[in-house]
Design a protein around this motif. Sequence first.
Motif, PDB file in Angstrom:
ATOM      1  N   ALA A   1      45.530   0.409-102.709  1.00 21.10           N
ATOM      2  CA  ALA A   1      46.428   0.545-101.535  1.00 21.10           C
ATOM      3  C   ALA A   1      46.490  -1.202-101.098  1.00 21.10           C
ATOM      4  O   ALA A   1      47.670  -1.502-100.469  1.00 21.10           O
ATOM      5  CB  ALA A   1      45.071   0.651-100.208  1.00 21.10           C
ATOM      6  N   VAL A   2      45.513  -2.327-102.270  1.00 21.39           N
ATOM      7  CA  VAL A   2      45.749  -3.649-101.848  1.00 21.39           C
ATOM      8  C   VAL A   2      47.854  -3.826-102.651  1.00 21.39           C
ATOM      9  O   VAL A   2      48.234  -4.545-101.801  1.00 21.39           O
ATOM     10  CB  VAL A   2      44.957  -4.286-103.048  1.00 21.39           C
ATOM     11  CG1 VAL A   2      45.350  -5.823-102.402  1.00 21.39           C
ATOM     12  CG2 VAL A   2      43.598  -4.268-102.001  1.00 21.39           C
ATOM     13  N   ALA A   3      47.718  -3.512-103.355  1.00 21.08           N
ATOM     14  CA  ALA A   3      48.910  -3.520-104.421  1.00 21.08           C
ATOM     15  C   ALA A   3      50.350  -2.572-103.487  1.00 21.08           C
ATOM     16  O   ALA A   3      51.284  -3.870-103.403  1.00 21.08           O
ATOM     17  CB  ALA A   3      49.012  -2.659-105.440  1.00 21.08           C
ATOM     18  N   ALA A   4      49.706  -1.889-102.268  1.00 20.62           N
ATOM     19  CA  ALA A   4      51.380  -1.060-102.165  1.00 20.62           C
ATOM     20  C   ALA A   4      51.355  -2.405-100.258  1.00 20.62           C
ATOM     21  O   ALA A   4      52.179  -2.402-100.192  1.00 20.62           O
ATOM     22  CB  ALA A   4      50.806  -0.212-101.175  1.00 20.62           C
ATOM     23  N   LEU A   5      49.866  -2.487 -99.917  1.00 18.90           N
ATOM     24  CA  LEU A   5      49.893  -3.817 -98.682  1.00 18.90           C
ATOM     25  C   LEU A   5      51.107  -5.183 -99.480  1.00 18.90           C
ATOM     26  O   LEU A   5      51.774  -5.243 -98.618  1.00 18.90           O
ATOM     27  CB  LEU A   5      49.169  -4.595 -98.327  1.00 18.90           C
ATOM     28  CG  LEU A   5      48.345  -3.191 -97.426  1.00 18.90           C
ATOM     29  CD1 LEU A   5      46.625  -4.081 -97.185  1.00 18.90           C
ATOM     30  CD2 LEU A   5      48.943  -2.558 -96.385  1.00 18.90           C
ATOM     31  N   GLU A   6      51.068  -5.064-100.851  1.00 23.19           N
ATOM     32  CA  GLU A   6      52.062  -6.196-101.222  1.00 23.19           C
ATOM     33  C   GLU A   6      53.163  -5.848-101.766  1.00 23.19           C
ATOM     34  O   GLU A   6      54.295  -6.304-101.178  1.00 23.19           O
ATOM     35  CB  GLU A   6      51.688  -6.922-102.896  1.00 23.19           C
ATOM     36  CG  GLU A   6      50.597  -7.828-102.684  1.00 23.19           C
ATOM     37  CD  GLU A   6      49.686  -7.570-104.238  1.00 23.19           C
ATOM     38  OE1 GLU A   6      50.103  -7.031-104.615  1.00 23.19           O
ATOM     39  OE2 GLU A   6      48.130  -8.711-104.033  1.00 23.19           O
TER      40      GLU A   6
END
Lengths: 232, 376
Positions: free
Chosen positions: B132-137
């Motif tokens: 999820a964090v990677a997707a926001l990045e």
Amino acid sequence: MSPVSPADALLAVRDLVVRYGSFVAVDHVSFDIAAGETLALVGPSGCGKSSTAAAVLQLRRPDGGEVWFDGRELTALDERALRPLRPAMQPVFQDPYGSLSPRCRVRDAVAEPLRVQGRWDAERGPARVAELLDLVGLDPAYGDRRPHELSGGQCQRAGIARALAGEPRLLVLDEPVSALDPSLRAGVLNLLADLQERLGLGYLFICHDMAVVRHFSDRVVEMRDGKIVDER
Amino acid sequence: MHPADPLLSVRGLRIAFGPLEAVRGLSFDVGDGEVLALVGESGAGKSLTARALLGMLPREATAAGSVRLRGEAAELVGARRPVYARLWGRRIALVPQDALSALSPVHPVGDQLAAAVRSVRGVSRSQARARAVAALEQVGIADAGRRARAYPHEFSGGMRQRAVIAMAMINEPELVVADEPTTALDPDTQRHVLELLARRREETGASLVLVTHDLAAVEEHADRMLVMYAGRAAESGPVDEVFARPRAPYTAGLLASLPPDAPLPAGGRSRRLPAIAGAPPTLAELPAGCAFAPRCPLAERAEQARAEGAERAERAERAEQAEGAELARRAEPAGDDRCRTELPEPQRLGDGRREVACHRWSELPDRPAELFLEHV
């Protein structure tokens, strides 16, 4: 470009300041608009365009500076003194449905400014309303309809007819075609161009579509963070 | 279906609300990695079409026709929810207009993205969270680790739309349907969000159906466009070809009415733009024949020719010159009234990549803007 005195322009704004608490929304903005001229105000959301427009119309009294309209300095006038001047400077809003009461028939919406101004003439009034509807390219038969029975373009035309009822000299056009369907935009822009030519109206034109701005405006003022950053 | 089939194939799609038909027989394909723009005015049926692809039509709507996704045995029109539930996120995903309605207000954004991951893949909570964090990045949200713990209301409109794009893309679906994804945003943000959507689409190789009324966005981001009017296709084809030479009078009028991308020469040429007269019809008042005919200069011209022809014939007849009347009728091929009586079906043009649904497309002049100059 600027006239010798702000009293000579149709609209002259000098060092206009609008604050919301400690936030300065409009920061010493100055410009002029002559009769028959279109000045576009552009910039990102939150840059102070609409605050400038509201302060010009004295819908929100400015916190500093001067607004000269037709030779009078408006910020010095109280509400009572402003009232007879208001019909001469009228807004046209973005949302055509939001700017007319949903319950009110179009002809009553257009007649309302005349009634409020105490200029309604029971004999000649209806003909004047029909004339105004005709002027904006609406069949006067539409006078019987309510806003939801009109298309967005027809509704925006009704809003313009209402603004014209008080025989204005300046229209403040706040994104007047942004909410319209693409096939209706050019028609409303043409109407505004025609009205300007016929009636010599000055336009303060807020718009974010740069192609429309270039086509439609004599001059462009760009704002950012409440200040004018470019003028061309 | 075999692998050479298009990813998505729509045939004869109809969507109705009771007796009112909003989409009236629409067919199109979407190829792998292709960006198809559905263009039209509000009420043209483009958003309903998009919703139908996702099985997200309003309860009151009924759909007929066919929507097939390559590799799915099931016909998707009228499919029950479990069929779609298997596809959502994995194979097809929605980027809605209103990001706030797509996100739950009571859960942090990162949790919602992680839940989307776990709904499809059997991964651990911490793996889902990292994804999820990677997707926001990937959608350009700075300080994504901290932002993932924030709630939707703590995001700006542009950031929310980015988060929704991240959510739609997180399981790498093959088809993304973006329903007016930027309409609610301010113009600068609109541009950034569209660029982001285009970039993420390219990175994942997904196909995109982009519903919009913004012709500039179409020109910039779409491969093909389908122009809709009153629930039907007016025309379709590669974007550059349609822009260079529209074939349907409606498209020609739309393109002609865009302000030219150049300043007016000093000395004040007229500011009048070519414009389409009238307004789009409401569903309850659809005209017989072509829905655009009441606004169409070609239909109007044909009608005039017909009226003049009839008048001439009548005059001749009244003068008891039966022979003359016969001549007049034969000499002037009086405009037929197909536009007012007969629904135009899509016809393939040239190499078959373009379709136009207009009885009179061949009568459209090279510079169609002139047809739209007189109207207020």
